[in-house]
Design a protein around this motif. Structure first.
Motif, PDB file in Angstrom:
ATOM      1  N   THR A   4       0.836  -1.201   0.000  1.00  0.00           N
ATOM      2  CA  THR A   4       0.000   0.000   0.000  1.00  0.00           C
ATOM      3  C   THR A   4       0.876   1.259   0.000  1.00  0.00           C
ATOM      4  O   THR A   4       2.055   1.210   0.343  1.00  0.00           O
ATOM      5  N   ALA A  28      -0.264   0.167  -4.261  1.00  0.00           N
ATOM      6  CA  ALA A  28      -1.710   0.204  -4.391  1.00  0.00           C
ATOM      7  C   ALA A  28      -2.330   1.197  -3.424  1.00  0.00           C
ATOM      8  O   ALA A  28      -1.809   1.443  -2.342  1.00  0.00           O
ATOM      9  N   ARG A  29      -3.442   1.761  -3.852  1.00  0.00           N
ATOM     10  CA  ARG A  29      -4.294   2.548  -2.949  1.00  0.00           C
ATOM     11  C   ARG A  29      -5.365   1.585  -2.465  1.00  0.00           C
ATOM     12  O   ARG A  29      -6.225   1.178  -3.235  1.00  0.00           O
ATOM     13  N   SER A  31      -6.811  -1.641  -2.114  1.00  0.00           N
ATOM     14  CA  SER A  31      -6.551  -2.896  -2.825  1.00  0.00           C
ATOM     15  C   SER A  31      -6.394  -2.672  -4.331  1.00  0.00           C
ATOM     16  O   SER A  31      -6.195  -3.617  -5.080  1.00  0.00           O
ATOM     17  N   GLU A  32      -6.461  -1.418  -4.789  1.00  0.00           N
ATOM     18  CA  GLU A  32      -6.368  -1.123  -6.219  1.00  0.00           C
ATOM     19  C   GLU A  32      -4.930  -0.769  -6.616  1.00  0.00           C
ATOM     20  O   GLU A  32      -4.387   0.247  -6.181  1.00  0.00           O
ATOM     21  N   VAL A  34      -1.989   0.908  -8.451  1.00  0.00           N
ATOM     22  CA  VAL A  34      -1.947   2.174  -9.194  1.00  0.00           C
ATOM     23  C   VAL A  34      -0.584   2.484  -9.794  1.00  0.00           C
ATOM     24  O   VAL A  34      -0.490   3.233 -10.762  1.00  0.00           O
TER      25      VAL A  34
END
Length: 77
Positions: A4, A28-29, A31-32, A34
């Motif tokens: 994260t 990731a931000r 769980s996404e 990026v």
């Protein structure tokens, strides 16, 4: 490896080292995913790259240009 943004802030050095070793590092931000952290490949510059491949005399850059060539350089047609 996915990490994260918050964790990446505190472990940046470790993440850079992992990327340099060739590991895939994803930030990731939540769980996404990026961002992907990748190492920049080192490039080398070799002097004499064409040595032995180019033959004959090269241009003499200290000699004046003939009128036609000079006209082309100066934007003439």
């Amino acid at each position: 490896m996915q990490i994260t943004v918050h964790a990446a802030k505190t472990q940046l050095f470790k993440l850079i080292e992992a990327a340099l070793r060739g590991e895939e590092v994803i930030i990731a931000r939540g769980s996404e995913p990026v961002v992907r952290l990748v190492a920049i490949p080192k490039t080398t510059f070799k002097i004499g790259l064409l040595e032995g491949r180019v033959t004959g005399p090269g241009p003499d850059f200290l000699e004046p240009m003939d009128a036609d060539a000079l006209d082309l350089w100066e934007g003439g047609r």
